[in-house]
Enzyme design. Structure first.
Site, PDB file in Angstrom:
ATOM      1  N   CYS A  20      50.474  40.394  53.784  1.00 38.37           N
ATOM      2  CA  CYS A  20      49.689  39.536  54.680  1.00 38.37           C
ATOM      3  C   CYS A  20      48.189  39.694  54.486  1.00 38.37           C
ATOM      4  O   CYS A  20      47.416  38.841  54.923  1.00 38.37           O
ATOM      5  CB  CYS A  20      50.042  39.834  56.131  1.00 38.37           C
ATOM      6  SG  CYS A  20      51.790  39.684  56.495  1.00 38.37           S
ATOM      7  N   HIS A  35      50.521  31.337  60.281  1.00 36.62           N
ATOM      8  CA  HIS A  35      50.396  32.502  59.406  1.00 36.62           C
ATOM      9  C   HIS A  35      50.932  32.203  58.000  1.00 36.62           C
ATOM     10  O   HIS A  35      51.954  32.754  57.588  1.00 36.62           O
ATOM     11  CB  HIS A  35      51.146  33.682  60.033  1.00 36.62           C
ATOM     12  CG  HIS A  35      51.029  34.968  59.293  1.00 36.62           C
ATOM     13  ND1 HIS A  35      49.959  35.260  58.455  1.00 36.62           N
ATOM     14  CD2 HIS A  35      51.847  36.066  59.251  1.00 36.62           C
ATOM     15  CE1 HIS A  35      50.137  36.468  57.941  1.00 36.62           C
ATOM     16  NE2 HIS A  35      51.269  36.970  58.400  1.00 36.62           N
TER      17      HIS A  35
END
Length: 373
Positions: A77, A317
């Site tokens: 991430c 995201h």
């Protein structure tokens, strides 16, 4: 040499299977270059997690960016902020003069629901997906009395509400704590509205030496670490120690601390993630993250505003793009151009992105950036 962000841009975030990665990247890069007042860059760093081999060159070719060094990085991430950090270092050391950092991801065509666990990793082979990992962290908070179900849900209420002022966010809405807790269970105790969505998107930033231009935002401090061995001797949940150590590096480089930061964009892939991160960063004392969210301390208008963009929970995201979207939000905040979600008087901002998924270590990697006008 002091390095500054001269331009930022993002696409809309959401499930967009009908758009190509080139389409998404075009939105972000075009805006960032125009914001920086340039059409040329000397090098490009691209962050992506699930992009196909050569995706960076294909996308940049379609945008007319060729004949320059292109480096692709993957760091879970934190891929986008890792690209940002490496772009910064290439300017700071004089290797290049003007550098583009680009993050992109199209997850709607890669997964049907949650990210499939990696079978070559021990925990992935057992089927431990990220929602379950964060659910265990949530249970730790609940069992120790460090947070309540209602306090965890308050993070979702806060971030979905402020996202109504972000027209690029995937989701927004006015929910009650009861509605958040009543939404579909994903990984007990985390319900649907406490989990970030599957997203597609791109974000970009142009970095160059600071030159005193009125819109530049200075990079004051950067921290970057991978997780240490995690053998459960830590009293904290997974990822906490990595975030705290990385933030300490960034604050030391910036010569500042959490009390000097006006606005924070942090990794809230799940509600408990924001709670733990606000504590690890020193925004609130340990054990106060849930209570602070419920009391409005971390809301826009509160004493310590966190995730005015709506965060990963609401903005979305798309893994490779997330970190640079956080950078873009902080830049807009420090310029005073965030509209209805503006944190008044913001002069210093912080970005924190943490990714994980490898068993045995406290997270794959974390990047913390301190930015200032």
């Amino acid at each position: 040499m002091t390095v500054a962000v001269h331009g930022v841009g993002t696409s809309h975030f959401g499930r967009q299977p009908g758009r190509t990665l080139t389409d998404l990247a075009w939105d972000a890069v075009r805006e960032a270059l125009a914001d920086a007042g340039t059409e040329d860059v000397d090098a490009v760093w691209v962050g992506t997690v699930f992009g196909a081999p050569g995706v960076a060159q294909r996308v940049l070719h379609a945008l007319g960016i060729t004949d320059v060094p292109v480096v692709t990085v993957e760091n879970a991430c934190a891929s986008g902020t890792t690209a940002f950090l490496e772009a910064h270092e290439s300017v700071r050391t004089g290797r290049y003069r003007r550098v583009l950092a680009l993050g992109l991801e199209q997850m709607s065509t890669a997964f049907d629901g949650a990210i499939t666990p990696e079978p070559t990793d021990a925990e992935g082979l057992s089927g431990l997906a990220m929602p379950a990992l964060y659910a265990m962290a949530a249970h730790r908070y609940l069992e120790t009395g460090a947070a309540t179900l209602e306090q965890l849900a308050a993070v979702s209420v806060k971030n979905h509400a402020v996202a109504e002022h972000n027209d690029r966010a995937q989701y927004a809405g006015r929910y009650t704590v009861e509605q958040v807790l009543a939404s579909r269970m994903i990984a007990d105790p985390l319900t649907l509205l406490q989990c970030c969505p599957t997203s597609d998107g791109a974000a970009a930033a142009v970095l160059a030496p600071a030159d005193g231009s009125p819109d530049e935002v200075l990079v004051r401090g950067l921290g970057f670490r991978s997780g240490s061995l995690w053998d459960h001797r830590s009293a904290h949940v997974w990822g906490y120690d990595l975030v705290a150590a990385t933030a300490a590096d960034a604050f030391a480089q910036a010569g500042t601390g959490p009390d000097d930061v006006d606005v924070f964009e942090v990794h809230d892939a799940f509600t408990v993630g924001e709670v733990a991160t606000t504590e690890a960063l020193g925004i609130v004392p340990p054990g106060d993250g849930g209570a602070a969210a419920a009391a409005g301390v971390t809301a826009v208008g509160g004493a310590r505003p966190v995730n005015p963009s709506g965060g990963l929970l609401s903005r979305g995201h798309p893994l490779g793009a997330t970190g640079l979207a956080q950078v873009a939000e902080v830049v807009w905040q420090l310029r005073g151009r965030a509209g209805g979600r503006q944190v008044e008087g913001a002069r210093t901002g912080l970005v924190e992105t943490m990714g994980g998924g490898v068993s045995g270590i406290d997270g794959n990697g974390c990047v913390v950036a301190v930015l200032a006008r």
